[in-house]
Enzyme design. Sequence first.
Site, PDB file in Angstrom:
ATOM      1  N   GLY A 221       0.802  -1.215   0.000  1.00 59.63           N
ATOM      2  CA  GLY A 221       0.000   0.000   0.000  1.00 59.63           C
ATOM      3  C   GLY A 221       0.835   1.266   0.000  1.00 59.63           C
ATOM      4  O   GLY A 221       0.488   2.244  -0.663  1.00 59.63           O
TER       5      GLY A 221
ATOM      6  N   ARG B 142      -0.232  -9.946   8.773  1.00 55.53           N
ATOM      7  CA  ARG B 142      -0.733  -9.783  10.144  1.00 55.53           C
ATOM      8  C   ARG B 142      -1.571 -10.995  10.588  1.00 55.53           C
ATOM      9  O   ARG B 142      -1.637 -11.297  11.777  1.00 55.53           O
ATOM     10  CB  ARG B 142      -1.575  -8.514  10.264  1.00 55.53           C
ATOM     11  CG  ARG B 142      -0.842  -7.230   9.911  1.00 55.53           C
ATOM     12  CD  ARG B 142       0.286  -6.911  10.865  1.00 55.53           C
ATOM     13  NE  ARG B 142       0.966  -5.677  10.484  1.00 55.53           N
ATOM     14  CZ  ARG B 142       2.167  -5.324  10.875  1.00 55.53           C
ATOM     15  NH1 ARG B 142       2.864  -6.125  11.670  1.00 55.53           N
ATOM     16  NH2 ARG B 142       2.713  -4.181  10.483  1.00 55.53           N
TER      17      ARG B 142
ATOM     18  N   HIS C 255      -7.703  -3.347   3.733  1.00 52.06           N
ATOM     19  CA  HIS C 255      -6.264  -3.609   3.889  1.00 52.06           C
ATOM     20  C   HIS C 255      -5.843  -4.760   2.970  1.00 52.06           C
ATOM     21  O   HIS C 255      -6.477  -5.012   1.951  1.00 52.06           O
ATOM     22  CB  HIS C 255      -5.944  -3.880   5.355  1.00 52.06           C
ATOM     23  CG  HIS C 255      -5.780  -2.626   6.156  1.00 52.06           C
ATOM     24  ND1 HIS C 255      -4.813  -2.455   7.122  1.00 52.06           N
ATOM     25  CD2 HIS C 255      -6.457  -1.452   6.114  1.00 52.06           C
ATOM     26  CE1 HIS C 255      -4.906  -1.252   7.646  1.00 52.06           C
ATOM     27  NE2 HIS C 255      -5.900  -0.620   7.061  1.00 52.06           N
TER      28      HIS C 255
ATOM     29  N   SER D  42      -5.145   6.719   5.976  1.00 49.81           N
ATOM     30  CA  SER D  42      -4.301   7.884   6.261  1.00 49.81           C
ATOM     31  C   SER D  42      -3.170   8.003   5.254  1.00 49.81           C
ATOM     32  O   SER D  42      -2.551   9.066   5.130  1.00 49.81           O
ATOM     33  CB  SER D  42      -3.728   7.788   7.674  1.00 49.81           C
ATOM     34  OG  SER D  42      -2.840   6.680   7.794  1.00 49.81           O
ATOM     35  N   GLN D  43      -2.893   6.929   4.506  1.00 53.42           N
ATOM     36  CA  GLN D  43      -1.809   6.974   3.524  1.00 53.42           C
ATOM     37  C   GLN D  43      -2.097   7.960   2.397  1.00 53.42           C
ATOM     38  O   GLN D  43      -1.165   8.479   1.782  1.00 53.42           O
ATOM     39  CB  GLN D  43      -1.536   5.586   2.963  1.00 53.42           C
ATOM     40  CG  GLN D  43      -0.878   4.645   3.959  1.00 53.42           C
ATOM     41  CD  GLN D  43      -0.641   3.256   3.401  1.00 53.42           C
ATOM     42  OE1 GLN D  43      -1.008   2.959   2.267  1.00 53.42           O
ATOM     43  NE2 GLN D  43      -0.019   2.402   4.198  1.00 53.42           N
TER      44      GLN D  43
ATOM     45  N   GLU E 248      -3.872  -1.657  12.693  1.00 50.32           N
ATOM     46  CA  GLU E 248      -3.010  -2.761  12.273  1.00 50.32           C
ATOM     47  C   GLU E 248      -2.719  -3.735  13.415  1.00 50.32           C
ATOM     48  O   GLU E 248      -2.272  -4.862  13.175  1.00 50.32           O
ATOM     49  CB  GLU E 248      -1.699  -2.228  11.704  1.00 50.32           C
ATOM     50  CG  GLU E 248      -0.843  -1.465  12.701  1.00 50.32           C
ATOM     51  CD  GLU E 248       0.243  -0.655  12.011  1.00 50.32           C
ATOM     52  OE1 GLU E 248       1.383  -0.714  12.483  1.00 50.32           O
ATOM     53  OE2 GLU E 248      -0.043   0.022  11.002  1.00 50.32           O
TER      54      GLU E 248
ATOM     55  N   ARG F  84      -9.786  -7.721   6.597  1.00 49.63           N
ATOM     56  CA  ARG F  84      -9.285  -8.329   7.826  1.00 49.63           C
ATOM     57  C   ARG F  84     -10.399  -8.675   8.815  1.00 49.63           C
ATOM     58  O   ARG F  84     -10.265  -9.638   9.576  1.00 49.63           O
ATOM     59  CB  ARG F  84      -8.252  -7.401   8.489  1.00 49.63           C
ATOM     60  CG  ARG F  84      -6.908  -7.442   7.804  1.00 49.63           C
ATOM     61  CD  ARG F  84      -5.883  -6.542   8.445  1.00 49.63           C
ATOM     62  NE  ARG F  84      -4.568  -6.768   7.843  1.00 49.63           N
ATOM     63  CZ  ARG F  84      -3.537  -5.937   7.980  1.00 49.63           C
ATOM     64  NH1 ARG F  84      -3.670  -4.827   8.692  1.00 49.63           N
ATOM     65  NH2 ARG F  84      -2.382  -6.214   7.406  1.00 49.63           N
TER      66      ARG F  84
END
Length: 428
Positions: free
Chosen positions: A100, A389, A344, A175-176, A317, A348
Amino acid sequence: MTNTREDHWPAPVASTPLDAAVRVPGSKSITNRAYVLAALASAPTRVRRPLDSRDTRLMLGALAALGAHSEETADGFLVHPRGTTSGRADEVTVTLGNAGTVARFTPALAALGDAAVLFDGDDAIRRRPIGPLLTALRKLGARIDDDGRGAPPFTVHGAGGLRGGRVDLDSSASSQFLSALLLAGPAFDQGVTIRLVGGAPPSEPHIAMTVDMLRRFGATVDRSEAEFRVGPAKLSCPEYVVEPDLSTAAPFVAAAVVSGGTVRVHGWPKQTTQPGDWMRSLLPALGAKVTLDDDGLVVTGGSAIPGAELDLHEVGELTPVIAAVLCFAEGPSTISGVAHLRGHETDRLTALATELSSLGAGVAETEDGLRITPAPLHGGVFHTYEDHRLVMAAAVLGLRVPGVLVENPATVGKTFPEFVETWRDLVG
């Protein structure tokens, strides 16, 4: 990816309380931000102790395609400022994998160059949101062709620079998007002023990380309420040392809680913008004792894990590992504020509810999180959906549940290629 049992990893069981120490690699979030800022700097930057993983190698490859080459050093990489991409090919290709940060941080750099740059990667990256960022870049002067998909593959046509200026941005899905514009802003002719619309971005710590790193490279960043301003600037940072990745440390910290033992994480910083540092404030609520000293963080699990109601909006995360821990709690728990996790590496929330429930836990999705009702657990295959994750969450579950078979553990190479070996050493 195949589905034979030979490709599954039997997660080791902690037959006694752990007593171990571990070192984790550098932060992926910091590493890739440092590489991008180094590519925009006016002189080479020595990035020390970075994470070396698939995602960070993809970032270095992307920056090389955009004219910013790097040289491996004894403890990291020397990253040179971006140069020209002209004369090399009619079209330059940036390989995204499922990273990402690469997909979101590098398109603005392509707009600064002088070539047509095609961005594409794994099937999974084509499902991850990026449309609001592409819309904002167009408003700032970039020419981007994506056939209306708002997702890879897309082509950025470099014009030798980007006007910049004022733009509205919906960064509520990631937020990226905001970090991408902030990181590139010093290279825009007018800098960039970003007004957030559509709701608050998740993961405030990652935004703080971006702002802090920009300032360390010499940029001026102003923030007021929902508006950010980065002026045009000549960036420079001869050396940048990357902190250990505290999100990658989360499963090791969780191991102390689940086993009732003690784990030391060497090098845990006393001050940091990393969202993984939030674990320190959470652990006492889960019955653990926490000490931070000059050598790192020491966590000792208690005799029981209380149920909890946790809003993880800023540290989403950490959700997979925390959800695994809460399967062993004395009572029900709720995780909220993490609806954005559906966009994500995989969805998830659905993945966690499906896999934890398949091993006996009572886990249900809510509108913005998970509801966890502890129940007797049993072994079985834990599918990981090519998500690093989820491998870590399965390892935590396996500490107390014999027979957990973790599908495709190699996918953890995205952030920690040596995770399986380090975990085995931890459990002994």
